[in-house]
Design a protein around this motif. Structure first.
Motif, PDB file in Angstrom:
ATOM      1  N   ALA A  19     -35.752   4.931 117.424  1.00 14.80           N
ATOM      2  CA  ALA A  19     -35.511   6.381 117.478  1.00 14.80           C
ATOM      3  C   ALA A  19     -36.374   7.028 118.572  1.00 14.80           C
ATOM      4  N   GLU A  20     -37.629   6.592 118.665  1.00 16.29           N
ATOM      5  CA  GLU A  20     -38.543   7.126 119.699  1.00 16.29           C
ATOM      6  C   GLU A  20     -38.000   6.836 121.094  1.00 16.29           C
ATOM      7  N   LYS A  21     -37.534   5.601 121.259  1.00 13.40           N
ATOM      8  CA  LYS A  21     -37.022   5.190 122.576  1.00 13.40           C
ATOM      9  C   LYS A  21     -35.750   5.975 122.924  1.00 13.40           C
ATOM     10  N   ALA A  22     -34.900   6.179 121.931  1.00 11.86           N
ATOM     11  CA  ALA A  22     -33.671   6.952 122.165  1.00 11.86           C
ATOM     12  C   ALA A  22     -34.038   8.365 122.623  1.00 11.86           C
ATOM     13  N   LYS A  23     -35.006   8.927 121.946  1.00 13.37           N
ATOM     14  CA  LYS A  23     -35.465  10.284 122.301  1.00 13.37           C
ATOM     15  C   LYS A  23     -35.983  10.292 123.745  1.00 13.37           C
ATOM     16  N   GLU A  24     -36.833   9.332 124.044  1.00 17.76           N
ATOM     17  CA  GLU A  24     -37.432   9.236 125.385  1.00 17.76           C
ATOM     18  C   GLU A  24     -36.341   9.104 126.457  1.00 17.76           C
ATOM     19  N   LEU A  25     -35.303   8.326 126.159  1.00 18.64           N
ATOM     20  CA  LEU A  25     -34.242   8.081 127.154  1.00 18.64           C
ATOM     21  C   LEU A  25     -33.123   9.132 127.115  1.00 18.64           C
ATOM     22  N   LYS A  26     -33.309  10.109 126.228  1.00 10.91           N
ATOM     23  CA  LYS A  26     -32.310  11.173 126.052  1.00 10.91           C
ATOM     24  C   LYS A  26     -30.943  10.605 125.629  1.00 10.91           C
ATOM     25  N   ILE A  27     -31.003   9.624 124.744  1.00 14.39           N
ATOM     26  CA  ILE A  27     -29.782   9.058 124.153  1.00 14.39           C
ATOM     27  C   ILE A  27     -29.636   9.711 122.775  1.00 14.39           C
ATOM     28  N   ASN A  28     -28.474  10.282 122.509  1.00 14.29           N
ATOM     29  CA  ASN A  28     -28.329  11.126 121.319  1.00 14.29           C
ATOM     30  C   ASN A  28     -28.165  10.383 120.001  1.00 14.29           C
ATOM     31  N   ASN A  29     -27.882   9.074 120.061  1.00 16.08           N
ATOM     32  CA  ASN A  29     -27.597   8.312 118.838  1.00 16.08           C
ATOM     33  C   ASN A  29     -28.415   7.018 118.837  1.00 16.08           C
ATOM     34  N   PHE A  30     -28.773   6.578 117.633  1.00 20.04           N
ATOM     35  CA  PHE A  30     -29.394   5.250 117.509  1.00 20.04           C
ATOM     36  C   PHE A  30     -28.882   4.572 116.247  1.00 20.04           C
ATOM     37  N   SER A  31     -28.997   3.252 116.249  1.00 19.40           N
ATOM     38  CA  SER A  31     -28.590   2.498 115.061  1.00 19.40           C
ATOM     39  C   SER A  31     -29.200   1.106 115.151  1.00 19.40           C
ATOM     40  N   SER A  32     -28.835   0.249 114.193  1.00 14.73           N
ATOM     41  CA  SER A  32     -29.367  -1.112 114.194  1.00 14.73           C
ATOM     42  C   SER A  32     -28.315  -2.108 113.739  1.00 14.73           C
ATOM     43  N   THR A  33     -28.316  -3.265 114.372  1.00 16.86           N
ATOM     44  CA  THR A  33     -27.393  -4.338 113.970  1.00 16.86           C
ATOM     45  C   THR A  33     -27.771  -4.921 112.606  1.00 16.86           C
ATOM     46  N   LEU A  34     -28.972  -4.587 112.135  1.00 16.42           N
ATOM     47  CA  LEU A  34     -29.375  -5.051 110.799  1.00 16.42           C
ATOM     48  C   LEU A  34     -28.381  -4.578 109.741  1.00 16.42           C
ATOM     49  N   LEU A  35     -27.695  -3.479 110.041  1.00 15.28           N
ATOM     50  CA  LEU A  35     -26.750  -2.914 109.062  1.00 15.28           C
ATOM     51  C   LEU A  35     -25.550  -3.813 108.803  1.00 15.28           C
ATOM     52  N   ILE A  36     -25.292  -4.772 109.682  1.00 14.43           N
ATOM     53  CA  ILE A  36     -24.117  -5.622 109.449  1.00 14.43           C
ATOM     54  C   ILE A  36     -24.444  -6.834 108.570  1.00 14.43           C
ATOM     55  N   SER A  37     -25.714  -7.088 108.383  1.00 11.51           N
ATOM     56  CA  SER A  37     -26.098  -8.319 107.675  1.00 11.51           C
ATOM     57  C   SER A  37     -26.106  -8.144 106.158  1.00 11.51           C
ATOM     58  N   PRO A  38     -25.387  -9.001 105.442  1.00 18.29           N
ATOM     59  CA  PRO A  38     -25.431  -8.941 103.974  1.00 18.29           C
ATOM     60  C   PRO A  38     -26.767  -9.423 103.419  1.00 18.29           C
ATOM     61  N   TYR A  39     -27.621  -9.983 104.297  1.00 15.92           N
ATOM     62  CA  TYR A  39     -28.919 -10.489 103.849  1.00 15.92           C
ATOM     63  C   TYR A  39     -30.014  -9.422 103.897  1.00 15.92           C
ATOM     64  N   GLN A  40     -29.714  -8.279 104.494  1.00 12.89           N
ATOM     65  CA  GLN A  40     -30.734  -7.222 104.600  1.00 12.89           C
ATOM     66  C   GLN A  40     -30.606  -6.229 103.451  1.00 12.89           C
ATOM     67  N   LYS A  41     -31.654  -5.417 103.308  1.00 10.33           N
ATOM     68  CA  LYS A  41     -31.678  -4.408 102.237  1.00 10.33           C
ATOM     69  C   LYS A  41     -30.997  -3.152 102.791  1.00 10.33           C
ATOM     70  N   HIS A  42     -29.703  -3.156 102.641  1.00 12.20           N
ATOM     71  CA  HIS A  42     -28.840  -2.204 103.340  1.00 12.20           C
ATOM     72  C   HIS A  42     -29.168  -0.737 103.016  1.00 12.20           C
ATOM     73  N   ASP A  43     -29.309  -0.434 101.719  1.00 10.11           N
ATOM     74  CA  ASP A  43     -29.540   0.971 101.337  1.00 10.11           C
ATOM     75  C   ASP A  43     -30.890   1.474 101.861  1.00 10.11           C
ATOM     76  N   LEU A  44     -31.844   0.563 101.885  1.00  9.34           N
ATOM     77  CA  LEU A  44     -33.164   0.911 102.413  1.00  9.34           C
ATOM     78  C   LEU A  44     -33.054   1.255 103.905  1.00  9.34           C
ATOM     79  N   LEU A  45     -32.318   0.447 104.626  1.00 11.77           N
ATOM     80  CA  LEU A  45     -32.111   0.711 106.061  1.00 11.77           C
ATOM     81  C   LEU A  45     -31.455   2.076 106.270  1.00 11.77           C
ATOM     82  N   LYS A  46     -30.465   2.343 105.448  1.00 13.70           N
ATOM     83  CA  LYS A  46     -29.735   3.615 105.566  1.00 13.70           C
ATOM     84  C   LYS A  46     -30.698   4.794 105.342  1.00 13.70           C
TER      85      LYS A  46
END
Ligand code: SF4
Length: 168
Positions: A92-119
């Motif tokens: 998020a910090e890097k997006a702000k610095e680069l003036k990119i309006n959106n950020f996300s993570s590929t971690l959201l596609i993995s069934p092995y991650q704690k999805h709700d926590l990421l959200k």
């Protein structure tokens, strides 16, 4: 099309997550994964992912990561929470610095991650940095591209990343 800074945890999640994401966004790929143990594993994952994507590569802050989690290392929920906060905050910090309006993570596609926590973490960071967190749930597509991973020779790691997730 709007730009998005996409934290990418590895080549295979990157590949799967971007199949749909690239229909809606111009993706800038961001690599910040200080959780990965060992250096050789870190290099293997990054080298593999670089065969498909061009990254903005941030520092391999493995000491900082370890100091952050050392007192909660054996509590899986708390450790992963700190790990996600550390990686997504940098994104998020890097997006702000680069003036990119959106950020996300590929971690959201993995069934092995704690999805709700990421959200939840992504949504908190959206408020804190005033950069839009793009939430998606495509866990059902995680295995869909397995043949392509093989075709492109992407490295399929055996554990999440940190020493505590590594099989002994
Ligand atoms: S299991 Fe994965 S998400 Fe959890 S702390 Fe280890 S590397 Fe981070």
């Amino acid at each position: 099309m709007e730009n998005i800074l996409l934290h990418t945890c590895c080549g295979i999640c990157g590949f799967s997550a971007t199949q749909n994401l690239e229909k809606s966004f111009n993706i800038k790929y961001y690599w910040y994964n200080p959780n990965i143990h060992l250096v050789s594993e870190y290099k293997k994952r990054l080298d593999s992912a670089k065969t498909k994507f061009t990254f903005i590569i941030d520092t391999y802050d493995w000491k900082k990561w370890f100091l952050r989690i050392k007192n909660i290392a054996y509590n899986n929920i708390e450790r992963c929470k700190e790990c996600y906060i550390m990686r997504l905050t940098k994104t998020a910090e890097k997006a702000k610095e680069l003036k990119i309006n959106n950020f996300s993570s590929t971690l959201l596609i993995s069934p092995y991650q704690k999805h709700d926590l990421l959200k939840n973490i992504g949504e908190d960071l959206q408020k804190r940095f005033n950069v839009k967190f793009h939430y998606f749930d495509e866990r059902k597509n995680f295995y869909k591209y397995r043949n392509q991973y093989r075709e492109f020779g992407l490295y399929m790691q055996k554990y999440c990343g940190c020493v505590f997730s590594k099989p002994r």
